[in-house]
Design a protein around this motif. Structure first.
Motif, PDB file in Angstrom:
ATOM      1  N   VAL A  26       0.852  -1.182   0.000  1.00  0.00           N
ATOM      2  CA  VAL A  26       0.000   0.000   0.000  1.00  0.00           C
ATOM      3  C   VAL A  26       0.890   1.235   0.000  1.00  0.00           C
ATOM      4  N   VAL A  27       0.653   2.140  -0.962  1.00  0.00           N
ATOM      5  CA  VAL A  27       1.431   3.377  -1.038  1.00  0.00           C
ATOM      6  C   VAL A  27       0.437   4.540  -1.108  1.00  0.00           C
ATOM      7  N   PRO A  28       0.165   5.154   0.042  1.00  0.00           N
ATOM      8  CA  PRO A  28      -0.809   6.249   0.053  1.00  0.00           C
ATOM      9  C   PRO A  28      -0.246   7.527  -0.568  1.00  0.00           C
ATOM     10  N   PRO A  31       1.779  10.601   3.255  1.00  0.00           N
ATOM     11  CA  PRO A  31       2.433   9.734   4.242  1.00  0.00           C
ATOM     12  C   PRO A  31       1.659   9.672   5.561  1.00  0.00           C
ATOM     13  N   THR A  32       1.598   8.482   6.138  1.00  0.00           N
ATOM     14  CA  THR A  32       0.987   8.295   7.447  1.00  0.00           C
ATOM     15  C   THR A  32       1.837   8.942   8.527  1.00  0.00           C
ATOM     16  N   PHE A  33       3.151   8.840   8.360  1.00  0.00           N
ATOM     17  CA  PHE A  33       4.092   9.356   9.352  1.00  0.00           C
ATOM     18  C   PHE A  33       4.883  10.520   8.753  1.00  0.00           C
ATOM     19  N   PRO A  34       4.848  11.682   9.405  1.00  0.00           N
ATOM     20  CA  PRO A  34       5.503  12.862   8.831  1.00  0.00           C
ATOM     21  C   PRO A  34       7.030  12.773   8.779  1.00  0.00           C
ATOM     22  N   ASP A  35       7.615  11.823   9.477  1.00  0.00           N
ATOM     23  CA  ASP A  35       9.070  11.728   9.486  1.00  0.00           C
ATOM     24  C   ASP A  35       9.613  10.704   8.474  1.00  0.00           C
ATOM     25  N   ILE A  36       8.744  10.193   7.600  1.00  0.00           N
ATOM     26  CA  ILE A  36       9.197   9.273   6.559  1.00  0.00           C
ATOM     27  C   ILE A  36       8.875   9.874   5.192  1.00  0.00           C
ATOM     28  N   SER A  37       9.906  10.053   4.403  1.00  0.00           N
ATOM     29  CA  SER A  37       9.746  10.574   3.054  1.00  0.00           C
ATOM     30  C   SER A  37       9.274   9.457   2.123  1.00  0.00           C
ATOM     31  N   HIS A  51      -1.157   0.452   7.212  1.00  0.00           N
ATOM     32  CA  HIS A  51      -2.476   0.263   6.592  1.00  0.00           C
ATOM     33  C   HIS A  51      -3.214  -0.933   7.192  1.00  0.00           C
ATOM     34  N   TYR A  52      -2.495  -2.009   7.419  1.00  0.00           N
ATOM     35  CA  TYR A  52      -3.102  -3.217   7.972  1.00  0.00           C
ATOM     36  C   TYR A  52      -3.185  -3.208   9.503  1.00  0.00           C
ATOM     37  N   GLY A  53      -2.785  -2.103  10.136  1.00  0.00           N
ATOM     38  CA  GLY A  53      -2.886  -1.980  11.588  1.00  0.00           C
ATOM     39  C   GLY A  53      -1.833  -2.754  12.352  1.00  0.00           C
ATOM     40  N   VAL A  54      -0.764  -3.129  11.662  1.00  0.00           N
ATOM     41  CA  VAL A  54       0.295  -3.915  12.297  1.00  0.00           C
ATOM     42  C   VAL A  54       1.240  -3.033  13.084  1.00  0.00           C
TER      43      VAL A  54
END
Length: 86
Positions: A26-28, A31-37, A51-54
């Motif tokens: 899954v590539v949204p 970004p879900t996390f602001p510290d990952i480019s 995405h899968y809640g893991v």
């Protein structure tokens, strides 16, 4: 993947777990996390697990990729992945 293979580096663990469990990547757009480019090599793996809640971010909403994983954290992720299969 064994616990020892995943313990330590969060980014490598994300890749190992996504591949080992054959998750659809899954590539949204955002970004879900602001510290990952989105250009980071591990971006799609981390986003897939999120995405899968893991996995979730820390209390500040960030992923903190330089943090290490311990066996308990890896075990928790494995349980969630196994539950996805059921």
């Amino acid at each position: 993947a064994t616990l020892d293979a995943c313990e330590g580096n969060k980014d490598q663990a994300a890749k190992i777990l996504v591949n080992a469990f054959g998750l659809d990547v899954v590539v949204p757009d955002t970004p879900t996390f602001p510290d990952i480019s989105p250009e980071a090599w591990f971006y799609s793996h981390v986003e897939t697990l999120a995405h899968y809640g893991v996995l979730q971010g820390k209390a500040d909403g960030r992923y903190h990729s330089r943090d290490t994983l311990n066996r308990a954290e890896v075990a928790k992720m494995l349980v969630k992945l196994i539950e996805l299969r059921d």
